[in-house]
Design an enzyme around this catalytic site. Sequence first.
Site, short mmCIF file in Angstrom:
data_model
loop_
_atom_site.label_atom_id
_atom_site.label_comp_id
_atom_site.label_asym_id
_atom_site.label_seq_id
_atom_site.Cartn_x
_atom_site.Cartn_y
_atom_site.Cartn_z
N CYS A 1 27.37 51.44 -26.37
CA CYS A 1 26.03 51.25 -26.29
C CYS A 1 25.29 51.92 -26.03
O CYS A 1 24.57 52.13 -25.83
CB CYS A 1 26.18 49.69 -25.63
SG CYS A 1 27.26 48.55 -26.51
N HIS B 1 18.74 49.01 -22.14
CA HIS B 1 20.58 48.46 -23.12
C HIS B 1 20.40 46.84 -22.53
O HIS B 1 20.44 46.17 -21.86
CB HIS B 1 21.70 49.10 -22.98
CG HIS B 1 22.41 48.71 -23.37
ND1 HIS B 1 22.88 47.86 -25.09
CD2 HIS B 1 23.72 47.84 -23.69
CE1 HIS B 1 23.38 47.96 -25.15
NE2 HIS B 1 24.32 47.38 -24.09
N ASN C 1 23.22 41.43 -27.62
CA ASN C 1 23.35 43.04 -27.75
C ASN C 1 23.54 43.67 -28.62
O ASN C 1 24.82 42.98 -29.17
CB ASN C 1 24.78 42.66 -26.55
CG ASN C 1 25.39 44.61 -26.62
OD1 ASN C 1 24.59 44.77 -26.81
ND2 ASN C 1 26.60 44.15 -25.38
N1 ACO Z 1 30.16 29.26 -22.36
C1 ACO Z 1 30.98 28.18 -21.63
N2 ACO Z 1 32.09 28.79 -20.61
C2 ACO Z 1 32.38 29.42 -20.92
C3 ACO Z 1 31.98 30.80 -21.69
C4 ACO Z 1 30.68 30.49 -22.63
N3 ACO Z 1 30.10 30.38 -23.80
N4 ACO Z 1 32.47 31.72 -21.30
C5 ACO Z 1 33.18 31.85 -20.79
N5 ACO Z 1 33.35 30.58 -20.02
C6 ACO Z 1 34.08 30.09 -18.68
C7 ACO Z 1 34.73 31.11 -19.01
O1 ACO Z 1 36.42 30.70 -19.25
C8 ACO Z 1 34.97 30.49 -17.13
O2 ACO Z 1 35.90 29.12 -16.53
P1 ACO Z 1 36.60 28.54 -15.52
O3 ACO Z 1 36.25 28.99 -14.26
O4 ACO Z 1 37.09 27.60 -15.87
O5 ACO Z 1 37.50 29.84 -15.48
C9 ACO Z 1 33.69 30.07 -16.70
O6 ACO Z 1 31.95 30.19 -18.01
C10 ACO Z 1 32.68 31.80 -15.72
O7 ACO Z 1 33.48 32.81 -16.75
P2 ACO Z 1 33.24 34.42 -16.56
O8 ACO Z 1 33.75 35.37 -17.42
O9 ACO Z 1 32.95 33.99 -14.82
O10 ACO Z 1 31.75 34.32 -16.78
P3 ACO Z 1 30.72 35.14 -15.65
O11 ACO Z 1 29.87 34.30 -15.11
O12 ACO Z 1 30.99 36.61 -15.11
O13 ACO Z 1 29.68 35.54 -17.65
C11 ACO Z 1 29.63 37.43 -18.93
C12 ACO Z 1 30.64 35.88 -18.80
C13 ACO Z 1 28.11 36.98 -20.05
C14 ACO Z 1 30.91 38.09 -20.20
C15 ACO Z 1 29.36 38.19 -17.49
O14 ACO Z 1 30.81 38.74 -17.40
C16 ACO Z 1 28.55 39.78 -18.19
O15 ACO Z 1 27.39 39.49 -18.97
N6 ACO Z 1 29.78 40.58 -18.56
C17 ACO Z 1 29.22 42.19 -19.52
C18 ACO Z 1 30.04 42.25 -20.38
C19 ACO Z 1 28.82 42.79 -21.44
O16 ACO Z 1 27.56 42.80 -21.33
N7 ACO Z 1 29.64 43.41 -22.24
C20 ACO Z 1 28.21 44.11 -23.64
C21 ACO Z 1 29.13 45.48 -23.58
S1 ACO Z 1 28.90 46.14 -22.48
C22 ACO Z 1 27.34 46.71 -22.08
O17 ACO Z 1 26.97 45.94 -23.61
C23 ACO Z 1 26.76 46.94 -20.68
#
Ligand code: ACO
Length: 339
Positions: free
Chosen positions: A126, A266, A296
Amino acid sequence: MDLNPLLPNNGDITLITKISGTGSALPAKILTNADLAILVDTSDEWITSRTGIKERRIAVDGEYTSTFAVEAARQALSMAGILPEELDLIILGTVTPDFPFPSTACIIQKELGAHKAVAFDISAACSGFIYGLSIADSFIRSGRSKKALIIGSEVLSRVVDWNDRNTCILFGDGAGAVVVEASEDQSGIVSTHIFSDGTCWDLLYQPGSGSRNPAGIHATDPNLFFIRMEGNEVYKHAVRAMEEAAMAALNANGLTASDISLLIPHQANRRIIDAITKRLDLDADKVFINLHRYGNTSSASIPIALDEANRQGRIKPGDLLLLDAFGGGFTYGSALIRW
Ligand code: ACO
């Protein structure tokens, strides 16, 4: 001559890198959160509240990373009033090239007819566009380049596991581009700051396609060719690193966040952007956000946002822009630009 104090002044003002054109290109096909809720167990409410994303663009058959890159490049060249054959440098940031080799930049070079340019891809996830901008800035300041094209282009939909709700909701396709030129103007790139931290490379990566898991041996395991990500960990690193990159730009130039006219971060996740905004103590109206429409798009996200901000009139001559990126590697970086 009354030089801008924020620009290097060694008595040689010809070595300033000015952005003279911007462009962007997105697939026409839209995939909404409601569409995704049919594919995996998710909802518009969950995706919107956790990421801010409402929809993303998806390439269809016959559309590749080079397709969008060439369209974005043509727009940027047109705005700059430059012919492709005047370019001496083409840099593409991408993690989804048309092929592992040759470089997609060479394919773009051919499509544009930019036969005098040296063309290459860089792999910085990214942060690819900011890395490219930094390289081009160095080429121009050193006199090795006069007119350069920097592109971020991705078709991430081809490396996303559409059965994995943790990742498939996040990503989209598209491209953004800028033309930069050696200029005697007092405006241009003030400074760029790029960083790498390889200690956590395995928190965000694509296992297949490279020499560790070549396609021939693992052809029966398609999971190897999809993005793998530890979302929570990536989130924490992203906030810290983007703050560090932004502060590096401000500190290097004796500025504070209040001097910034517009932050273009970003576009990964609304919560990451909000956290950066708060840490920098920036007004929300000084932060450009379009991730609700595109998700993204990795290396393409900042140049797409820059082009939209430019064409919407959000950037005025004299404005101070801060571009701020983070991505797999980890890679991160910033660019401070006097428009
Ligand atoms: N829909 C519904 N539920 C979901 C989904 C979904 N799409 N995805 C995950 N869940 C569930 C999980 O299974 C989990 O359930 P559980 O509690 O029963 O185990 C619950 O939701 C919480 O999951 P988390 O992973 O803790 O959710 P979080 O609030 O951390 O959000 C996310 C996840 C959006 C991926 C977040 O961690 C994030 O944005 N991370 C940054 C990642 C990123 O942006 N990467 C891109 C590349 S790097 C960059 O560009 C910066």
